[in-house]
Scaffold this active site. Structure first.
Site, PDB file in Angstrom:
ATOM      1  N   CYS A   1       9.850  20.980  -8.792  1.00 54.03           N
ATOM      2  CA  CYS A   1      10.963  21.004  -7.839  1.00 54.03           C
ATOM      3  C   CYS A   1      11.428  22.449  -7.609  1.00 54.03           C
ATOM      4  O   CYS A   1      11.668  23.183  -8.578  1.00 54.03           O
ATOM      5  CB  CYS A   1      12.089  20.150  -8.409  1.00 54.03           C
ATOM      6  SG  CYS A   1      13.549  20.085  -7.388  1.00 54.03           S
TER       7      CYS A   1
ATOM      8  N   ASN B   1       0.829  -1.210   0.000  1.00 59.25           N
ATOM      9  CA  ASN B   1       0.000   0.000   0.000  1.00 59.25           C
ATOM     10  C   ASN B   1       0.863   1.259   0.000  1.00 59.25           C
ATOM     11  O   ASN B   1       1.991   1.258   0.474  1.00 59.25           O
ATOM     12  CB  ASN B   1      -0.941  -0.008   1.204  1.00 59.25           C
ATOM     13  CG  ASN B   1      -1.937  -1.138   1.121  1.00 59.25           C
ATOM     14  OD1 ASN B   1      -2.116  -1.704   0.044  1.00 59.25           O
ATOM     15  ND2 ASN B   1      -2.549  -1.487   2.222  1.00 59.25           N
TER      16      ASN B   1
ATOM     17  N   HIS C   1       5.938  -0.654  -2.735  1.00 58.26           N
ATOM     18  CA  HIS C   1       5.547   0.133  -3.917  1.00 58.26           C
ATOM     19  C   HIS C   1       5.731   1.635  -3.701  1.00 58.26           C
ATOM     20  O   HIS C   1       5.213   2.429  -4.471  1.00 58.26           O
ATOM     21  CB  HIS C   1       4.076  -0.152  -4.287  1.00 58.26           C
ATOM     22  CG  HIS C   1       3.868  -1.538  -4.854  1.00 58.26           C
ATOM     23  ND1 HIS C   1       2.640  -2.173  -4.854  1.00 58.26           N
ATOM     24  CD2 HIS C   1       4.724  -2.403  -5.454  1.00 58.26           C
ATOM     25  CE1 HIS C   1       2.762  -3.373  -5.420  1.00 58.26           C
ATOM     26  NE2 HIS C   1       4.009  -3.538  -5.782  1.00 58.26           N
TER      27      HIS C   1
ATOM     28  N   ASN D   1      -8.374 -12.700   4.692  1.00 61.17           N
ATOM     29  CA  ASN D   1      -8.974 -12.064   3.515  1.00 61.17           C
ATOM     30  C   ASN D   1     -10.474 -12.346   3.560  1.00 61.17           C
ATOM     31  O   ASN D   1     -10.902 -13.370   4.083  1.00 61.17           O
ATOM     32  CB  ASN D   1      -8.357 -12.630   2.216  1.00 61.17           C
ATOM     33  CG  ASN D   1      -8.570 -11.729   1.010  1.00 61.17           C
ATOM     34  OD1 ASN D   1      -9.663 -11.232   0.780  1.00 61.17           O
ATOM     35  ND2 ASN D   1      -7.525 -11.525   0.237  1.00 61.17           N
TER      36      ASN D   1
HETATM   37  P1  NAD Z   1      -4.868  -6.321  -3.895  1.00 56.33           P
HETATM   38  O1  NAD Z   1      -4.007  -7.405  -4.322  1.00 56.33           O
HETATM   39  O2  NAD Z   1      -4.293  -5.342  -2.971  1.00 56.33           O
HETATM   40  O3  NAD Z   1      -6.281  -6.972  -3.325  1.00 56.33           O
HETATM   41  C1  NAD Z   1      -7.198  -6.520  -2.425  1.00 56.33           C
HETATM   42  C2  NAD Z   1      -7.631  -7.756  -1.599  1.00 56.33           C
HETATM   43  O4  NAD Z   1      -8.242  -7.319  -0.389  1.00 56.33           O
HETATM   44  C3  NAD Z   1      -8.623  -8.711  -2.269  1.00 56.33           C
HETATM   45  O5  NAD Z   1      -8.118 -10.028  -2.199  1.00 56.33           O
HETATM   46  C4  NAD Z   1      -9.906  -8.605  -1.400  1.00 56.33           C
HETATM   47  O6  NAD Z   1     -10.622  -9.817  -1.304  1.00 56.33           O
HETATM   48  C5  NAD Z   1      -9.318  -8.211  -0.067  1.00 56.33           C
HETATM   49  N1  NAD Z   1     -10.211  -7.479   0.845  1.00 56.33           N
HETATM   50  C6  NAD Z   1     -11.174  -6.577   0.530  1.00 56.33           C
HETATM   51  N2  NAD Z   1     -11.726  -6.071   1.662  1.00 56.33           N
HETATM   52  C7  NAD Z   1     -11.074  -6.657   2.699  1.00 56.33           C
HETATM   53  C8  NAD Z   1     -11.176  -6.524   4.117  1.00 56.33           C
HETATM   54  N3  NAD Z   1     -12.048  -5.686   4.697  1.00 56.33           N
HETATM   55  N4  NAD Z   1     -10.352  -7.277   4.898  1.00 56.33           N
HETATM   56  C9  NAD Z   1      -9.469  -8.148   4.332  1.00 56.33           C
HETATM   57  N5  NAD Z   1      -9.322  -8.293   2.990  1.00 56.33           N
HETATM   58  C10 NAD Z   1     -10.120  -7.565   2.193  1.00 56.33           C
HETATM   59  O7  NAD Z   1      -5.397  -5.716  -5.163  1.00 56.33           O
HETATM   60  P2  NAD Z   1      -5.587  -4.304  -5.781  1.00 56.33           P
HETATM   61  O8  NAD Z   1      -6.564  -3.521  -5.007  1.00 56.33           O
HETATM   62  O9  NAD Z   1      -5.810  -4.550  -7.219  1.00 56.33           O
HETATM   63  O10 NAD Z   1      -4.180  -3.560  -5.615  1.00 56.33           O
HETATM   64  C11 NAD Z   1      -3.161  -3.598  -6.538  1.00 56.33           C
HETATM   65  C12 NAD Z   1      -1.977  -2.890  -5.982  1.00 56.33           C
HETATM   66  O11 NAD Z   1      -2.287  -1.522  -5.721  1.00 56.33           O
HETATM   67  C13 NAD Z   1      -1.517  -3.469  -4.676  1.00 56.33           C
HETATM   68  O12 NAD Z   1      -0.138  -3.313  -4.612  1.00 56.33           O
HETATM   69  C14 NAD Z   1      -2.198  -2.588  -3.676  1.00 56.33           C
HETATM   70  O13 NAD Z   1      -1.581  -2.598  -2.437  1.00 56.33           O
HETATM   71  C15 NAD Z   1      -2.148  -1.224  -4.367  1.00 56.33           C
HETATM   72  N6  NAD Z   1      -3.263  -0.426  -3.831  1.00 56.33           N
HETATM   73  C16 NAD Z   1      -3.020   0.247  -2.683  1.00 56.33           C
HETATM   74  C17 NAD Z   1      -4.037   0.925  -2.074  1.00 56.33           C
HETATM   75  C18 NAD Z   1      -3.715   1.620  -0.785  1.00 56.33           C
HETATM   76  O14 NAD Z   1      -2.593   2.136  -0.632  1.00 56.33           O
HETATM   77  N7  NAD Z   1      -4.632   1.613   0.167  1.00 56.33           N
HETATM   78  C19 NAD Z   1      -5.336   0.931  -2.623  1.00 56.33           C
HETATM   79  C20 NAD Z   1      -5.544   0.253  -3.833  1.00 56.33           C
HETATM   80  C21 NAD Z   1      -4.482  -0.455  -4.409  1.00 56.33           C
END
Ligand code: NAD
Length: 269
Positions: A168, A122, A139, A234
């Site tokens: 910058c 994240n 990331h 999850n």
């Molecule tokens: P991801 O691989 O991060 O998947 C999200 C997962 O969270 C899914 O498997 C889903 O079933 C699960 N989930 C949903 N609600 C939940 C809960 N309440 N408790 C536990 N699990 C739960 O997939 P993505 O969203 O496609 O992300 C892709 C990339 O982008 C990753 O590296 C992710 O960390 C990043 N991203 C980061 C953020 C952030 O910084 N908050 C947000 C979106 C995506």
């Protein structure tokens, strides 16, 4: 299911399981309490209860926005168009999110010596905001900006987020958020540190990750190869559940961490 007995079926959805969930939670709490080097690995799912949607899936951000805004070449060539969306998602919207009980309990476990580090995919800075200190941001982070010309890094707190992308103040170069855009390399030293931690782990806790993002999805598999016991939390089965996880706890991250924390405290009595 072929080759499936009561214990090896712990990746099944709850309603198909033969062993009550309590037993899995107790087992997980016990493993965490007795670990020498426990590591937590988080994906977008952990921040859903803070109000930040994941990218993929039904309510994912990519159903609303075009992911091309996070392509480096698109950002360079269409800076204003790209920045408007980046600002909206990562600064106006993410900026208001606060850590939830899962982030807070992970931080308290680090202070109590139960876990050594958090590896996160994240970019929302919520682990640090909750008080975690050893956070490996695989990331990168939205908590700072990097100059695309001279490499200078400035904390987001010291940047005036406005209608146009920041430049910058040293060299006038375009600045981008300090998280990786599509096609960028994993930042160092975070990339190497994540795999080193995975190798050292004896208990490895995967939270809210689909397992679809490469190379991040290799990290839990590295832990598994090196003998770690893998606990997964999850709401849904992921790409890790049947081939990497030893114990699958189906539920929301916030609720599950609260139950585990209570069990660990009870076991300490
Ligand atoms: P991801 O691989 O991060 O998947 C999200 C997962 O969270 C899914 O498997 C889903 O079933 C699960 N989930 C949903 N609600 C939940 C809960 N309440 N408790 C536990 N699990 C739960 O997939 P993505 O969203 O496609 O992300 C892709 C990339 O982008 C990753 O590296 C992710 O960390 C990043 N991203 C980061 C953020 C952030 O910084 N908050 C947000 C979106 C995506």
């Amino acid at each position: 299911m072929r080759g499936c007995n009561q214990l090896s079926c712990n990746f099944l959805p709850l309603h198909e399981r033969k062993i009550p969930m309590d037993r899995y939670l107790e087992k997980a709490a016990n493993k965490i309490k007795n670990a020498q080097h426990a590591v937590v690995y988080t994906g977008a799912g952990i921040s859903v209860e803070s109000g930040i949607p994941p990218f993929r899936g039904e309510n994912g951000l990519w159903n609303k926005y075009d992911p091309e805004v996070l392509e480096l070449s698109y950002f360079r060539q269409n800076t204003q168009k790209s920045w408007e969306v980046i600002k909206q998602i990562f600064y106006d919207f993410f900026g208001r999110a606060k850590p939830n009980p899962a982030h807070e309990i992970i931080a308290s476990w680090e202070k109590a010596g139960l876990i050594k580090s958090v590896i996160t995919q994240n970019i929302d800075n919520l682990h640090s905001e909750a008080g975690s200190e050893n956070v490996i941001e695989f990331h990168g982070t939205s908590g700072s900006f990097v100059c695309m010309k001279c490499g200078r890094i400035i904390s987001t707190e010291n940047i005036a987020i406005s209608g146009s992308a920041p430049v910058c103040d040293k060299c006038g170069g375009l600045m981008k958020p300090n998280f990786i855009f599509f096609g960028e390399q994993i930042p160092e030293p975070a990339g190497s540190q994540a795999f080193e931690e995975a190798k050292k782990a004896d208990v490895f806790i995967i939270v809210g990750s689909t397992g679809e993002v490469i190379p991040a999805s290799w990290i839990p598999r590295e832990a598994k190869r090196n003998g770690a016991y893998i606990i997964e939390i999850n709401t849904q089965i992921s790409g890790f559940t049947s081939n990497t996880s030893d114990l699958f706890l189906q539920g929301k991250a916030g609720d599950t961490f609260q139950i585990l924390d209570n069990l660990i405290k009870q076991q300490s009595l």
